[in-house]
Write a protein that holds these residues in place. Structure first.
Motif, PDB file in Angstrom:
ATOM      1  N   ARG A   1       2.881  67.612  20.532  1.00  0.00           N
ATOM      2  CA  ARG A   1       3.779  67.942  21.633  1.00  0.00           C
ATOM      3  C   ARG A   1       5.167  67.326  21.491  1.00  0.00           C
ATOM      4  O   ARG A   1       5.994  67.450  22.389  1.00  0.00           O
ATOM      5  N   LEU A   2       5.419  66.649  20.399  1.00  0.00           N
ATOM      6  CA  LEU A   2       6.697  65.993  20.176  1.00  0.00           C
ATOM      7  C   LEU A   2       7.462  66.684  19.056  1.00  0.00           C
ATOM      8  O   LEU A   2       6.888  67.021  18.023  1.00  0.00           O
ATOM      9  N   MET A   3       8.764  66.859  19.303  1.00  0.00           N
ATOM     10  CA  MET A   3       9.633  67.421  18.281  1.00  0.00           C
ATOM     11  C   MET A   3      10.936  66.637  18.261  1.00  0.00           C
ATOM     12  O   MET A   3      11.544  66.420  19.306  1.00  0.00           O
ATOM     13  N   ALA A   4      11.347  66.222  17.073  1.00  0.00           N
ATOM     14  CA  ALA A   4      12.564  65.440  16.925  1.00  0.00           C
ATOM     15  C   ALA A   4      13.558  66.205  16.074  1.00  0.00           C
ATOM     16  O   ALA A   4      13.189  66.908  15.129  1.00  0.00           O
ATOM     17  N   SER A   5      14.835  66.026  16.408  1.00  0.00           N
ATOM     18  CA  SER A   5      15.893  66.676  15.639  1.00  0.00           C
ATOM     19  C   SER A   5      17.048  65.717  15.442  1.00  0.00           C
ATOM     20  O   SER A   5      17.174  64.712  16.153  1.00  0.00           O
ATOM     21  N   LEU A   6      17.887  66.033  14.449  1.00  0.00           N
ATOM     22  CA  LEU A   6      19.013  65.161  14.129  1.00  0.00           C
ATOM     23  C   LEU A   6      20.262  65.998  13.897  1.00  0.00           C
ATOM     24  O   LEU A   6      20.250  66.947  13.101  1.00  0.00           O
ATOM     25  N   ASP A   7      21.338  65.641  14.579  1.00  0.00           N
ATOM     26  CA  ASP A   7      22.657  66.237  14.367  1.00  0.00           C
ATOM     27  C   ASP A   7      23.582  65.096  13.954  1.00  0.00           C
ATOM     28  O   ASP A   7      24.053  64.340  14.801  1.00  0.00           O
ATOM     29  N   THR A   8      23.829  64.972  12.664  1.00  0.00           N
ATOM     30  CA  THR A   8      24.608  63.832  12.177  1.00  0.00           C
ATOM     31  C   THR A   8      26.078  63.952  12.541  1.00  0.00           C
ATOM     32  O   THR A   8      26.771  62.943  12.668  1.00  0.00           O
ATOM     33  N   LYS A   9      26.543  65.183  12.724  1.00  0.00           N
ATOM     34  CA  LYS A   9      27.962  65.340  13.083  1.00  0.00           C
ATOM     35  C   LYS A   9      28.211  64.865  14.503  1.00  0.00           C
ATOM     36  O   LYS A   9      29.233  64.238  14.801  1.00  0.00           O
ATOM     37  N   ALA A  10      27.281  65.159  15.376  1.00  0.00           N
ATOM     38  CA  ALA A  10      27.383  64.700  16.763  1.00  0.00           C
ATOM     39  C   ALA A  10      26.851  63.288  16.927  1.00  0.00           C
ATOM     40  O   ALA A  10      26.964  62.710  18.017  1.00  0.00           O
ATOM     41  N   ARG A  11      26.250  62.751  15.878  1.00  0.00           N
ATOM     42  CA  ARG A  11      25.617  61.423  15.932  1.00  0.00           C
ATOM     43  C   ARG A  11      24.610  61.388  17.075  1.00  0.00           C
ATOM     44  O   ARG A  11      24.628  60.494  17.934  1.00  0.00           O
ATOM     45  N   LEU A  12      23.725  62.372  17.066  1.00  0.00           N
ATOM     46  CA  LEU A  12      22.787  62.549  18.155  1.00  0.00           C
ATOM     47  C   LEU A  12      21.431  62.976  17.612  1.00  0.00           C
ATOM     48  O   LEU A  12      21.335  63.856  16.754  1.00  0.00           O
ATOM     49  N   SER A  13      20.394  62.342  18.129  1.00  0.00           N
ATOM     50  CA  SER A  13      19.039  62.794  17.863  1.00  0.00           C
ATOM     51  C   SER A  13      18.348  63.023  19.193  1.00  0.00           C
ATOM     52  O   SER A  13      18.643  62.347  20.183  1.00  0.00           O
TER      53      SER A  13
END
Lengths: 114, 114
Positions: free
Chosen positions: B60-72
């Motif tokens: 039920r968990l999903m993680a994502s990474l946006d390095t340009k926005a410096r956001l996960s």
């Protein structure tokens, strides 16, 4: 071993005494880390070992703290002349050397300075 | 100095609902980790995200990474009580090619109510 092993699991010590905390990393892991977790400060990096050398000691909070690692395996974190603010959970972790590998944490050593 | 901020710090949600935990960080990094911690226990690795756009899912968990926005983000789908724990994100701010030196966020305490 199967996981990162730490001892003691709990330690109560009197202010001013020295304490030693031990960490046995996962077999084959050349990188070893010490972190500290406390209510007021969250999770803080203390020191990192690559093999027996410690290229980064920047997180040690004072000169009362020292750590060594021998034989590329077991590490000892020593706190001299303990103070009440040293009370925390001291977590050891290990990983394979390559950046980006999973870092595995031990169960921690709960230190209480009274 | 690398700073990592999570929000919310506390999340109470009902079973079956969806929610997202956010992790912002202050300097460039493409190595981000998510951990789970149960009370009195150590840190359990959930995800390691190593590139911009990385997405990983487990149950039920999903993680994502946006390095340009410096956001996960850590997204919870149809929460169940067993997911109640504290979730930490951590960013690898190592100055070295080898090894991982993590800076942790303050943690998000998740409570899932029946």
């Amino acid at each position: 071993g199967a996981g990162v092993s730490q001892s003691p699991s709990n330690k109560v010590t009197e202010k001013g005494k020295d304490v030693e905390l031990r960490c046995d990393p996962i077999s084959g892991h050349t990188a070893l880390y010490w972190y500290r977790q406390s209510l007021g400060q969250g999770l803080e990096f203390l020191i990192y070992f690559q093999g027996n050398s410690a290229p980064d000691k920047s997180g040690l909070p004072s000169d009362r703290f020292s750590a060594e690692r021998t034989g590329g395996s077991v590490s000892t974190l020593t706190i001299q002349r303990t103070q009440q603010e040293d009370s925390a959970v001291y977590l050891c972790a290990s990983s394979l050397v390559t950046s980006g590998n999973t870092i595995y944490f031990g169960e921690g050593s709960w230190l209480t300075v009274v | 100095e690398l700073k990592v901020e999570q929000n919310p710090l506390f999340l109470s949600m009902q079973e079956g609902k969806n929610y997202t935990i956010y992790c912002n960080y202050s300097t460039t990094s493409d190595r981000l980790y998510w951990y789970r911690q149960d009370p009195g226990k150590s840190l359990e690795s959930l995800f390691v995200l190593l590139s911009n756009g990385a997405v990983k899912q487990e149950g039920r968990l999903m993680a994502s990474l946006d390095t340009k926005a410096r956001l996960s983000t850590l997204h919870i789908t149809a929460a169940v009580h067993d997911l109640s724990a504290t979730y930490f994100c951590a960013v690898d701010g190592s100055r070295y090619n080898a090894g991982n030196m993590l800076t942790f966020g303050g943690g998000t305490r998740l409570m899932v109510k029946p």
